[in-house]
Design an enzyme around this catalytic site. Structure first.
Site, PDB file in Angstrom:
ATOM      1  N   LEU A   1     -53.615  27.115 -11.218  1.00 41.83           N
ATOM      2  CA  LEU A   1     -52.396  26.807 -10.461  1.00 41.83           C
ATOM      3  C   LEU A   1     -52.125  25.303 -10.383  1.00 41.83           C
ATOM      4  O   LEU A   1     -51.238  24.867  -9.647  1.00 41.83           O
ATOM      5  CB  LEU A   1     -52.493  27.399  -9.044  1.00 41.83           C
ATOM      6  CG  LEU A   1     -52.455  28.926  -8.995  1.00 41.83           C
ATOM      7  CD1 LEU A   1     -52.850  29.449  -7.625  1.00 41.83           C
ATOM      8  CD2 LEU A   1     -51.064  29.441  -9.353  1.00 41.83           C
ATOM      9  N   GLY A   2     -52.904  24.532 -11.101  1.00 44.04           N
ATOM     10  CA  GLY A   2     -52.622  23.088 -11.187  1.00 44.04           C
ATOM     11  C   GLY A   2     -53.097  22.285  -9.984  1.00 44.04           C
ATOM     12  O   GLY A   2     -52.517  21.232  -9.685  1.00 44.04           O
TER      13      GLY A   2
ATOM     14  N   ALA B   1     -51.889  18.446  -9.025  1.00 45.17           N
ATOM     15  CA  ALA B   1     -51.110  18.262  -7.786  1.00 45.17           C
ATOM     16  C   ALA B   1     -51.802  17.247  -6.866  1.00 45.17           C
ATOM     17  O   ALA B   1     -51.146  16.386  -6.272  1.00 45.17           O
ATOM     18  CB  ALA B   1     -50.931  19.608  -7.082  1.00 45.17           C
TER      19      ALA B   1
ATOM     20  N   ASP C   1     -49.034  20.939 -17.504  1.00 40.78           N
ATOM     21  CA  ASP C   1     -49.338  21.087 -16.072  1.00 40.78           C
ATOM     22  C   ASP C   1     -48.866  19.867 -15.290  1.00 40.78           C
ATOM     23  O   ASP C   1     -48.169  19.988 -14.273  1.00 40.78           O
ATOM     24  CB  ASP C   1     -50.848  21.269 -15.853  1.00 40.78           C
ATOM     25  CG  ASP C   1     -51.345  22.613 -16.367  1.00 40.78           C
ATOM     26  OD1 ASP C   1     -50.529  23.353 -16.950  1.00 40.78           O
ATOM     27  OD2 ASP C   1     -52.529  22.919 -16.183  1.00 40.78           O
TER      28      ASP C   1
HETATM   29  C1  MEV Z   1     -53.476  25.407 -18.614  1.00 47.32           C
HETATM   30  O1  MEV Z   1     -52.734  25.508 -17.403  1.00 47.32           O
HETATM   31  C2  MEV Z   1     -52.577  25.575 -19.811  1.00 47.32           C
HETATM   32  C3  MEV Z   1     -53.266  25.514 -21.163  1.00 47.32           C
HETATM   33  O2  MEV Z   1     -52.252  25.780 -22.143  1.00 47.32           O
HETATM   34  C4  MEV Z   1     -53.916  24.186 -21.417  1.00 47.32           C
HETATM   35  C5  MEV Z   1     -52.922  23.064 -21.612  1.00 47.32           C
HETATM   36  O3  MEV Z   1     -51.759  23.305 -21.918  1.00 47.32           O
HETATM   37  O4  MEV Z   1     -53.352  21.891 -21.478  1.00 47.32           O
HETATM   38  C6  MEV Z   1     -54.324  26.612 -21.296  1.00 47.32           C
END
Ligand code: MEV
Length: 307
Positions: A100-101, A105, A146
């Site tokens: 969820l980042g 954040a 993200d």
């Molecule tokens: C992670 O939230 C998303 C991934 O695609 C990794 C990234 O984009 O850096 C798995």
């Protein structure tokens, strides 16, 4: 006393493939947030991390591999200023290591809070590039999606190293987020997909490209208000992520549970191997889907509207 807030995020389509230059779609989740509050300090700069038993964190350059320390180091390096005499109270309602980042954040809120106390005016572009540097600790080779969705707080259609495109939402839609409670390290899942790309470039490359096409189709559906078209796209995207080995038995079970309870579509979201999944719901089935996810073992269930 001033507070700075940054939202959580979810990826709707295109995770993992986005690392290889394919498009992806992500949206902020404003109901979950990291918050950094600035107060005067009588004993120099410090962070009080309320979610870690209110531990006091002082700047220590020898701990530069730690995300909070890296954030502070990058900020000082960029501005050429030293840390101000303030205390920063950090709080976050975003579950950690769950896709969820939360890391991005926290870094975003911290950068905005400390830079404002330094009288350093950082543009979103600069904040985004600094948070991206911190993300490398969590993700190894992050795509940048993200940090971008969190810093700009807008639904985005994202392609690595290309200008950010805001997604226009023709008709709002509701999602239920189901948290497996299994902490998952994004860089491990990303690293395993990279190994697949090395050992089986042909079929892995095809899957990654197919995910990119799904993200393009999803953008069109979202921008023309054809929300029900998203269900089948979510199904296909989840299946491809299973083939890339980044889903998990719990995520698959949650997806099944959401669909059986009437969701229009469901898929894992983010790095996978645990963390979260999302279900697209109507008002009529939202509660049933949330209950089905709780029964399947979700430790948190959140509802969010993409508008
Ligand atoms: C992670 O939230 C998303 C991934 O695609 C990794 C990234 O984009 O850096 C798995």
């Amino acid at each position: 006393m001033t507070s700075w807030i940054a939202p959580a995020k979810i990826i709707l389509f295109g995770e993992h493939a986005v690392v290889y230059g394919e498009p992806a779609i992500a949206v902020p989740v404003a109901s979950l947030k990291a918050e950094a509050t600035v107060k005067p300090s009588t004993d120099g700069f410090k962070i009080i991390a309320h979610d870690m038993d209110a531990v006091i964190v002082r700047y220590d350059v020898s701990l530069i591999e730690e995300p909070l320390q890296r954030t502070l180091a990058l900020l000082q390096q960029y501005t050429g200023k030293s840390l101000p005499d303030v205390e920063i109270h950090l709080r976050s309602s975003i579950p950690m290591a769950s896709g969820l980042g939360s890391g991005a954040a926290i870094s975003t809120a911290l950068l905005r809070a400390v830079s404002s106390a330094m009288d350093a005016d950082l543009s979103d572009e600069i904040v985004n590039s600094l948070v991206f540097e911190v993300e490398k600790i969590h993700h190894g080779t992050p795509s940048g999606i993200d940090n971008t969705v969190i810093v700009y707080e807008q639904p985005i259609f994202y392609v690595r190293n290309q200008p950010i495109e805001r997604l226009s939402i023709a008709r709002s839609f509701k999602l239920i987020i189901g948290d497996t409670g299994q902490k998952a390290l994004t860089h491990v899942a990303v690293g395993d997909v990279r190994k697949l790309m090395e050992t089986d470039p042909e079929s892995t490359g095809k899957r990654v490209k197919a995910i990119g096409k799904i993200a393009v189709a999803a953008r069109q559906a979202i921008e023309t208000g054809k929300i029900t078209d998203l269900g089948v796209l979510m199904h296909k995207n989840h299946h491809l992520l299973q083939e890339l080995t980044v889903s998990s038995p719990d995520l698959d079970q949650f997806v099944e549970a959401a669909l059986s309870a009437g969701a229009i579509g469901a898929k894992m979201s983010g790095g996978g191997r645990g963390g979260n999944m999302i279900a697209l719901v109507t008002d009529d089935c939202a509660e049933a889907v949330a209950n089905a996810l709780r029964q399947a073992g979700a430790v948190h269930v959140f509802e969010t509207t993409v508008a």
